[in-house]
Motif scaffolding. Structure first.
Motif, PDB file in Angstrom:
ATOM      1  N   TYR A  11     -26.979 -16.925  41.069  1.00 45.53           N
ATOM      2  CA  TYR A  11     -27.953 -16.936  39.993  1.00 45.53           C
ATOM      3  C   TYR A  11     -27.828 -18.203  39.163  1.00 45.53           C
ATOM      4  CZ  TYR A  11     -30.525 -15.661  35.939  1.00 45.53           C
ATOM      5  OH  TYR A  11     -31.418 -15.650  34.923  1.00 45.53           O
ATOM      6  N   PRO A  14     -31.387 -19.329  32.974  1.00 43.42           N
ATOM      7  CA  PRO A  14     -31.025 -19.897  31.689  1.00 43.42           C
ATOM      8  C   PRO A  14     -30.185 -18.984  30.797  1.00 43.42           C
ATOM      9  CG  PRO A  14     -33.270 -19.109  31.636  1.00 43.42           C
ATOM     10  CD  PRO A  14     -32.741 -18.812  33.001  1.00 43.42           C
ATOM     11  N   THR A  15     -29.940 -17.763  31.172  1.00 42.70           N
ATOM     12  CA  THR A  15     -29.256 -16.882  30.234  1.00 42.70           C
ATOM     13  C   THR A  15     -27.820 -16.604  30.646  1.00 42.70           C
ATOM     14  OG1 THR A  15     -29.733 -14.833  31.336  1.00 42.70           O
ATOM     15  CG2 THR A  15     -31.438 -15.687  29.880  1.00 42.70           C
ATOM     16  N   LEU A  16     -27.009 -16.356  29.632  1.00 39.67           N
ATOM     17  CA  LEU A  16     -25.608 -16.039  29.885  1.00 39.67           C
ATOM     18  C   LEU A  16     -25.424 -14.620  30.365  1.00 39.67           C
ATOM     19  CD1 LEU A  16     -23.191 -17.487  27.213  1.00 39.67           C
ATOM     20  CD2 LEU A  16     -23.084 -17.668  29.686  1.00 39.67           C
ATOM     21  N   VAL A  17     -26.351 -13.768  29.974  1.00 42.94           N
ATOM     22  CA  VAL A  17     -26.202 -12.363  30.315  1.00 42.94           C
ATOM     23  C   VAL A  17     -26.526 -12.101  31.770  1.00 42.94           C
ATOM     24  CG1 VAL A  17     -26.244 -10.773  28.400  1.00 42.94           C
ATOM     25  CG2 VAL A  17     -28.211 -12.251  28.845  1.00 42.94           C
ATOM     26  N   ALA A  18     -27.024 -13.125  32.448  1.00 44.11           N
ATOM     27  CA  ALA A  18     -27.348 -12.934  33.850  1.00 44.11           C
ATOM     28  C   ALA A  18     -26.104 -12.518  34.616  1.00 44.11           C
ATOM     29  CB  ALA A  18     -27.888 -14.218  34.444  1.00 44.11           C
ATOM     30  N   VAL A  19     -26.285 -11.630  35.556  1.00 41.56           N
ATOM     31  CA  VAL A  19     -25.162 -11.099  36.298  1.00 41.56           C
ATOM     32  C   VAL A  19     -25.190 -11.670  37.710  1.00 41.56           C
ATOM     33  CG1 VAL A  19     -24.063  -9.018  37.109  1.00 41.56           C
ATOM     34  CG2 VAL A  19     -25.375  -8.983  34.988  1.00 41.56           C
TER      35      VAL A  19
ATOM     36  N   GLU B   3     -27.087 -19.301  24.376  1.00 39.81           N
ATOM     37  CA  GLU B   3     -28.100 -18.789  25.299  1.00 39.81           C
ATOM     38  C   GLU B   3     -28.326 -17.281  25.134  1.00 39.81           C
ATOM     39  OE1 GLU B   3     -26.074 -21.125  27.606  1.00 39.81           O
ATOM     40  OE2 GLU B   3     -27.692 -22.040  28.761  1.00 39.81           O
ATOM     41  N   VAL B   4     -27.248 -16.583  24.793  1.00 40.83           N
ATOM     42  CA  VAL B   4     -27.407 -15.148  24.560  1.00 40.83           C
ATOM     43  C   VAL B   4     -28.387 -14.926  23.416  1.00 40.83           C
ATOM     44  CG1 VAL B   4     -26.243 -13.048  23.832  1.00 40.83           C
ATOM     45  CG2 VAL B   4     -25.112 -14.581  25.423  1.00 40.83           C
ATOM     46  N   PHE B   7     -31.844 -15.519  24.445  1.00 48.97           N
ATOM     47  CA  PHE B   7     -32.311 -14.416  25.284  1.00 48.97           C
ATOM     48  C   PHE B   7     -32.773 -13.246  24.422  1.00 48.97           C
ATOM     49  CE2 PHE B   7     -31.256 -10.445  27.462  1.00 48.97           C
ATOM     50  CZ  PHE B   7     -32.117 -10.554  28.534  1.00 48.97           C
ATOM     51  N   ARG B  10     -35.954 -13.978  22.811  1.00 45.83           N
ATOM     52  CA  ARG B  10     -37.073 -13.836  23.721  1.00 45.83           C
ATOM     53  C   ARG B  10     -37.502 -12.365  23.811  1.00 45.83           C
ATOM     54  NH1 ARG B  10     -36.924 -15.156  29.170  1.00 45.83           N
ATOM     55  NH2 ARG B  10     -34.745 -15.770  28.955  1.00 45.83           N
ATOM     56  N   GLU B 142     -34.409 -10.869  35.463  1.00 46.45           N
ATOM     57  CA  GLU B 142     -33.577 -12.042  35.271  1.00 46.45           C
ATOM     58  C   GLU B 142     -32.226 -11.631  34.692  1.00 46.45           C
ATOM     59  OE1 GLU B 142     -35.815 -15.345  33.589  1.00 46.45           O
ATOM     60  OE2 GLU B 142     -33.966 -15.858  32.510  1.00 46.45           O
ATOM     61  N   MET B 143     -32.269 -10.709  33.746  1.00 44.74           N
ATOM     62  CA  MET B 143     -31.034 -10.278  33.095  1.00 44.74           C
ATOM     63  C   MET B 143     -30.034  -9.735  34.104  1.00 44.74           C
ATOM     64  SD  MET B 143     -30.485  -7.293  30.276  1.00 44.74           S
ATOM     65  CE  MET B 143     -30.392  -5.946  31.416  1.00 44.74           C
ATOM     66  N   ILE B 202     -23.965  -7.337  28.487  1.00 46.97           N
ATOM     67  CA  ILE B 202     -25.279  -6.808  28.111  1.00 46.97           C
ATOM     68  C   ILE B 202     -25.182  -6.045  26.793  1.00 46.97           C
ATOM     69  CG2 ILE B 202     -27.011  -5.075  28.750  1.00 46.97           C
ATOM     70  CD1 ILE B 202     -26.520  -5.957  31.684  1.00 46.97           C
TER      71      ILE B 202
END
Ligand SMILES: Nc1ncnc2c1ncn2[C@@H]1O[C@H](COP(=O)(O)OP(=O)(O)O)[C@@H](O)[C@H]1O
Ligand SMILES: [Mg+2]
Lengths: 313, 283
Positions: A11, A14-19, B3-4, B7, B10, B142-143, B202
């Motif tokens: 992945y 742009p996000t940190l929460v991406a897993v 970035e958190v 997010f 958003r 995306e998350m 999360i």
């Protein structure tokens, strides 16, 4: 779909929460590993032939060829028995030759009246089957979701279901204003029970955890029915409709033999009365063909709604 | 961390996060839950009290059959307590509702809906406009890192991926409480560890209350602010431990002295209870 089946790349959003995917976590059904042949020297002829045979058994053509050979053998036996007027317990003396049946069939293909018979039968099926489909799904759903509904309706289903279509004919003629209505009624009855029973089983089997999930996501009872219970039951409902379609054809034939002036059943029975033996077999075969085609049509129309199932391997 | 924040911003822009901060206060008030009637009555949960603060991560820990799922179901609204009451943000729970998201152990995605359709189930039944649903789907796909699988069906995904979708589906509804019933129980150890870490990320981004049921001591310590230990027959709370391990937590934590100490405390509580139950049975 191609896209979804590709292995997932790391992945990079742009996000940190991406897993990111866990190591070793791969999508199911994502391409088989290539078959690696670990063999020394050229394969022997026997192996090549065996592999070719194994592949051939899997193909559609294989089924088709074997099916045709089987039919040819059957036709040959029929020709042999009828031509020699075999009369040993079963009497073939009055059974027309395959050639005569084929000739009768080609005659009828040119004949407008034959199509009227077919059209009338198809319309009766359409009417009876459609009413049975709607009512059957409704009754089956009520029985599957409500204990009160099931207790109320079950005795009717249990008692009426084993009664064959022919047994309904006298009462149907007495009850309905026209012959047409009584034939459609009998057709309807034939399709109804398989649809009710299968719908009920499908609805009962709708997983409770999915119903709970939908409730926790804020779905109303109607939304739960439309988006959870109905789709969960759909594979069973389609099976019920396909079986019901078959049953409605033989109920229709029973009805048409007793009354009416048109219809493929009337055509068949009339041929017997007129001592036109090849037409009997033409009528039978056309009925079989219509039954098969209409059943396949039911399954085919349902295909797009069930495409999620094919992925579940 | 920047970035958190972007997010979360958003999400707020989408109108799907309606300020869950400060909401998600759960009170379990003298709840007893029994099944059956007459002589066959079976008490699954007995006289239980809990007060869970907004934004708290609470693990309910106990052996299987001790009533964890039943207690969680009463918060979710699937079962009514025989006596007592559950309150969420001071409103009594009368049934399941979208402000209390639920994640089940397994097989709870709708198999006939694609991953994207599963995720927007909540917003869609709430009548949100199509464009908004599409935006929500994109954000949550995306998350959980499953954008590529938007149009796949659940059966095409591995267990871990399906569970990520389950979490995304619950969160896409912007609940104030997330209820999880052994959500990683069916996963292999490696995947489970990854899932635990991402769940914490999360959770810290959303700041919602999480009630997480597990029978795994390590899992409970790794995740929780607070561990509520339950014992069987009848199910009731026997210990309530604070977990003060620093956050953000990573898997190395499992070998630390503080972690070991908590583990010992949990096992002691469970052991004392088992011994008591054993003594009772053999009388
Ligand atoms: N719907 C139900 N009907 C009857 N008994 C139930 C029901 N649900 C749970 N129980 C019983 O309640 C007890 C607690 O179950 P559960 O809450 O599922 O335990 P856990 O989640 O801790 O494994 C068990 O003995 C179980 O058999
Ligand atoms: Mg449980």
């Amino acid at each position: 779909m191609q896209d979804a089946l590709k292995p997932q790349v790391a992945y990079a959003g742009p996000t940190l929460v991406a897993v990111p995917p866990a190591p070793g976590e791969t999508p199911r059904g994502g391409g088989r590993p290539p078959v690696v042949e670990d063999r020394e020297g050229p394969p022997s002829v026997g192996v090549v032939v065996a592999q070719a045979m194994a592949g051939w058994f899997q193909t559609r053509a294989y089924g088709l060829v074997v099916g045709c050979i089987g039919l040819a053998i059957g036709l040959g036996l029929w020709q042999l028995m009828s031509a020699n007027k075999v009369n040993f317990f079963i009497n073939f003396a009055n059974v027309p030759l395959p050639g005569a049946v084929f000739a009768a069939f080609t005659d009828h293909v040119m004949d407008r009246e034959f199509y009227i018979h077919i059209e009338v039968s198809v319309l009766r099926i359409a009417a009876g089957f459609c009413i049975a489909a709607v009512l059957g799904v409704l009754l089956g759903t009520v029985m599957g979701r409500s204990r009160f509904g099931a207790a109320l309706i079950a005795p009717y289903i249990e008692i009426l279901r084993p009664i064959p279509a022919v047994a309904w004919i006298p009462l149907a003629i007495l009850m309905w204003p026209t012959d047409e209505a009584s034939i459609v009624f009998i057709t309807f009855l034939g399709a109804l029970f398989p649809v009710v029973i299968n719908t009920m089983h499908g609805v009962e089997q709708a997983p409770e955890v999915l119903v709970r999930a939908a409730k926790s996501l804020g779905a109303s009872p109607l939304q739960i029915f439309a988006q959870v219970i109905f789709p969960a039951a759909l594979p069973n409902i389609v099976t019920g409709l396909a079986v019901g379609m078959g049953v409605s054809w033989f109920s229709l034939l029973a009805g048409e033999i007793i009354s009416g002036q048109y219809g493929i059943g009337y055509f068949t029975w009339n041929a017997y009365s007129l001592v036109n033996y090849p037409d009997i077999i033409v009528g039978m075969l056309v009925t079989g063909l219509l039954g098969t085609v209409s059943t396949s049509l039911v399954r085919l129309l349902a295909q797009p709604l069930l495409k999620w199932q094919r992925k579940a391997r | 961390m920047k970035e958190v924040v972007s997010f979360t911003e958003r999400l707020a822009g989408l109108g799907s996060q309606r300020g869950s901060v400060g909401r998600g206060h759960i009170r379990v008030d003298g709840v007893t839950i029994s099944f059956g009637s007459g002589r066959k009555t079976h008490q699954a949960v007995m006289e239980t009290n809990l007060d869970i603060r907004p934004g708290e991560f609470v693990c309910i820990l106990g052996p299987s059959g001790c009533g964890k799922s039943t207690l969680l179901s009463s918060i979710a609204g699937y079962v009514r307590p025989s006596t007592g009451e559950v309150l969420v943000d001071d409103a009594p729970v009368r049934g399941p509702g979208p402000e209390r998201g639920m994640v089940f152990q397994q097989y709870s995605l709708f198999p006939w809906k694609t991953i994207a359709e599963n995720i927007v189930f909540g917003p869609k039944v709430a009548g949100r406009p199509k464009a908004e649903c599409a935006a929500i789907a994109a954000t949550f796909l995306e998350m959980v890192g499953l954008t590529k699988f938007a149009n796949a069906y659940p059966a095409e995904l591995s267990g871990g991926m399906q569970q990520r979708v389950g979490i995304a589906r619950a969160l896409a509804n912007s609940p104030s409480v997330l209820l999880m019933d052994e959500p990683f129980g069916a996963l292999d150890a490696q995947t489970r560890l990854m899932m635990q870490e991402s769940l914490l990320e999360i959770w810290s981004a959303f700041g919602i209350t999480v009630v997480f049921v597990t029978h795994d001591v390590d899992e409970a310590i790794f995740l929780a602010d607070r561990i509520v230990i339950m014992s069987a027959s009848p199910g009731s709370v026997i210990a309530d431990l604070k977990v003060t391990l620093p956050r953000p937590r990573s898997s190395e934590l499992a070998t630390s002295e503080a972690f070991m100490g908590l583990k010992r405390a949990c096992h002691e509580a469970i052991r004392a209870e088992s011994l008591r139950a054993f003594a009772q049975q053999s009388q």
